[in-house]
Every structure is written in C-alpha cells, then in structure tokens.
Design a protein around this motif. Structure first.
Motif, PDB file in Angstrom:
ATOM      1  N   THR A 196       1.268  -1.152   0.389  1.00  0.00           N
ATOM      2  CA  THR A 196      -0.225  -0.261   0.171  1.00  0.00           C
ATOM      3  C   THR A 196       1.042   1.087   0.100  1.00  0.00           C
ATOM      4  O   THR A 196       0.686   2.169  -0.798  1.00  0.00           O
ATOM      5  CB  THR A 196      -0.854  -0.199   1.426  1.00  0.00           C
ATOM      6  OG1 THR A 196      -2.089  -1.278   0.716  1.00  0.00           O
ATOM      7  CG2 THR A 196      -2.109   1.732   1.062  1.00  0.00           C
TER       8      THR A 196
ATOM      9  N   TYR B 108       0.672   3.860  -2.725  1.00  0.00           N
ATOM     10  CA  TYR B 108       0.720   5.369  -2.846  1.00  0.00           C
ATOM     11  C   TYR B 108       1.581   6.523  -2.864  1.00  0.00           C
ATOM     12  O   TYR B 108       0.854   7.288  -2.999  1.00  0.00           O
ATOM     13  CB  TYR B 108       0.042   5.362  -0.820  1.00  0.00           C
ATOM     14  CG  TYR B 108      -0.384   6.883   0.099  1.00  0.00           C
ATOM     15  CD1 TYR B 108      -2.047   7.277  -0.641  1.00  0.00           C
ATOM     16  CD2 TYR B 108       0.754   7.322   0.279  1.00  0.00           C
ATOM     17  CE1 TYR B 108      -1.931   9.079   0.035  1.00  0.00           C
ATOM     18  CE2 TYR B 108       0.205   8.627   0.898  1.00  0.00           C
ATOM     19  CZ  TYR B 108      -0.860   9.724   0.783  1.00  0.00           C
ATOM     20  OH  TYR B 108      -1.564  10.816   0.883  1.00  0.00           O
ATOM     21  N   TRP B 109       2.758   5.981  -2.390  1.00  0.00           N
ATOM     22  CA  TRP B 109       3.516   7.356  -2.577  1.00  0.00           C
ATOM     23  C   TRP B 109       3.902   7.581  -3.544  1.00  0.00           C
ATOM     24  O   TRP B 109       4.049   8.904  -4.472  1.00  0.00           O
ATOM     25  CB  TRP B 109       5.066   7.334  -1.521  1.00  0.00           C
ATOM     26  CG  TRP B 109       4.581   7.178  -0.001  1.00  0.00           C
ATOM     27  CD1 TRP B 109       4.460   5.955   1.198  1.00  0.00           C
ATOM     28  CD2 TRP B 109       4.308   8.757   0.494  1.00  0.00           C
ATOM     29  NE1 TRP B 109       3.706   7.086   1.889  1.00  0.00           N
ATOM     30  CE2 TRP B 109       3.869   8.179   2.041  1.00  0.00           C
ATOM     31  CE3 TRP B 109       3.803   9.911   0.195  1.00  0.00           C
ATOM     32  CZ2 TRP B 109       3.319   9.326   2.256  1.00  0.00           C
ATOM     33  CZ3 TRP B 109       4.278  10.436   0.601  1.00  0.00           C
ATOM     34  CH2 TRP B 109       3.535  10.462   2.499  1.00  0.00           C
TER      35      TRP B 109
ATOM     36  N   TYR C 192       0.609   7.408  -5.898  1.00  0.00           N
ATOM     37  CA  TYR C 192      -0.838   8.629  -6.149  1.00  0.00           C
ATOM     38  C   TYR C 192       0.397   9.617  -5.825  1.00  0.00           C
ATOM     39  O   TYR C 192       0.122  10.692  -6.919  1.00  0.00           O
ATOM     40  CB  TYR C 192      -1.427   8.159  -4.707  1.00  0.00           C
ATOM     41  CG  TYR C 192      -2.470   9.287  -4.453  1.00  0.00           C
ATOM     42  CD1 TYR C 192      -3.245   9.408  -5.275  1.00  0.00           C
ATOM     43  CD2 TYR C 192      -2.228  10.774  -3.248  1.00  0.00           C
ATOM     44  CE1 TYR C 192      -3.763  10.512  -5.129  1.00  0.00           C
ATOM     45  CE2 TYR C 192      -2.854  10.986  -3.048  1.00  0.00           C
ATOM     46  CZ  TYR C 192      -3.243  11.535  -3.772  1.00  0.00           C
ATOM     47  OH  TYR C 192      -4.731  12.406  -2.901  1.00  0.00           O
TER      48      TYR C 192
ATOM     49  N   TRP D 174      -7.562   5.214   0.762  1.00  0.00           N
ATOM     50  CA  TRP D 174      -5.430   3.959   1.279  1.00  0.00           C
ATOM     51  C   TRP D 174      -5.998   2.690   2.720  1.00  0.00           C
ATOM     52  O   TRP D 174      -5.616   3.996   3.721  1.00  0.00           O
ATOM     53  CB  TRP D 174      -4.581   5.067   1.193  1.00  0.00           C
ATOM     54  CG  TRP D 174      -4.473   5.889  -0.166  1.00  0.00           C
ATOM     55  CD1 TRP D 174      -5.261   7.265  -0.682  1.00  0.00           C
ATOM     56  CD2 TRP D 174      -4.181   5.224  -1.735  1.00  0.00           C
ATOM     57  NE1 TRP D 174      -4.754   6.534  -1.548  1.00  0.00           N
ATOM     58  CE2 TRP D 174      -3.850   5.880  -1.991  1.00  0.00           C
ATOM     59  CE3 TRP D 174      -2.991   3.899  -1.877  1.00  0.00           C
ATOM     60  CZ2 TRP D 174      -3.830   5.571  -3.594  1.00  0.00           C
ATOM     61  CZ3 TRP D 174      -2.996   3.643  -3.117  1.00  0.00           C
ATOM     62  CH2 TRP D 174      -2.861   4.340  -4.018  1.00  0.00           C
TER      63      TRP D 174
END
Length: 164
Positions: free
Chosen positions: A63, A67-68, A71, A82
């Motif tokens: 995740t 995410y980093w 996204y 998230w």
C-alpha cells in the motif's frame, strides 16, 4: 549466530537516482528475503505482541508503494481508499500478497524513472506541499528499511534465520 541471509549493501554511486533506487531496492529485497521458504502459516504467524506478521508487513508496504509512488509521484489511484493496516484476510493467499508487492515495486520504479529527476516535484502534493521525488525516495527507503528490521526479528522468531 551465523547470518544465513547476508548480502552486501549496494555499491551503486553513478548518480543520485541510481544510488537512491539501489538502496530502496536493497531494502525491498531484504523484506522479500524474509518470506522465502516459509509456508502460509509461517508467513501469517504472530510472534510479537503487536500482532505484526511477515505477510502483514508486505501487505502494508505494498500500500505504501502504491500510495507514495503511484499516487503522489505518478498521480494514479486518486479514488482509492488507502488502508495502511497489516491485516491480511484469510481469503487472500500469501502468493497473491507477494505478487502484488512485486508488481507495486515494478510500478513504483517505473514512476520514478518516468520522473527522471529526483528534484522533480510530485504530481499530487503531500500535506499541501509539492515535495520532490527525492523526498519520496528517502521516505520510502527509510520506511522499507525500518520494516525490514521488523521482518528480521519476526523471521528469527519463526525459524532462527538471520541476516539482511
């Protein structure tokens, strides 16, 4: 106790991006190495009071990668929820979790290479600020290395295997 999974740290020093990715890759490999040779029960086994498992660490890091790098760096996944938790449903196999992590790593590396400049700003601001790809690389390297240390301890508790 002899370290049975030891590998040397990267010697890459051709430039900031090369060195940054080499150390992040090394930390990721350290996490994955801790899962090698274990069955589903061992990967899900709780051996510390926090309830953290090897599979849960991999799930969490997946995740974080998405995410980093996905996204914030690439601008994908805006509609996602998230969940950074470490609980892996029984219906999700260990093989699925590990494959998803490897795919997330591949996508993350592609996002970094597409940015091509550690000094480039992220696409989606972090807490309202356009941090750089450099910042995300540093953050994820430290996050992954921290969890690799957790994985070292968990793996040693499961079967005595040590090393990075």
């Amino acid at each position: 106790m002899t370290e049975s999974q030891r590998q040397p740290v990267p010697r890459n020093d051709e430039g900031e991006l090369d060195t940054s990715l080499a150390f992040l890759t090394f930390a990721r490999q350290c996490v994955l190495k801790k899962t090698e040779g274990l069955d589903d029960e061992q990967l899900r086994r709780v051996v510390v009071s926090s309830g953290t498992t090897l599979l849960g660490l991999v799930h969490h890091l997946t995740t974080a990668e998405r995410y980093w790098f996905g996204y914030h760096v690439a601008g994908t996944g805006a509609d996602e929820q998230w969940d950074f938790g470490m609980d892996v449903p029984e219906s999700v196999s260990s093989a699925q979790v590990l494959a998803t992590y490897r795919a997330a790593i591949e996508s993350s590396d592609a996002a970094v290479l597409a940015a091509n400049d550690p000094g480039a700003p992220v696409v989606v601001p972090v807490d309202g600020e356009f941090r750089t790809v450099r910042w995300v690389l540093a953050h994820m390297t430290s996050e992954t290395a921290r969890h690799a240390g957790h994985a070292d301890i968990i793996r040693e508790q499961i079967d005595g295997i040590t090393g990075r």
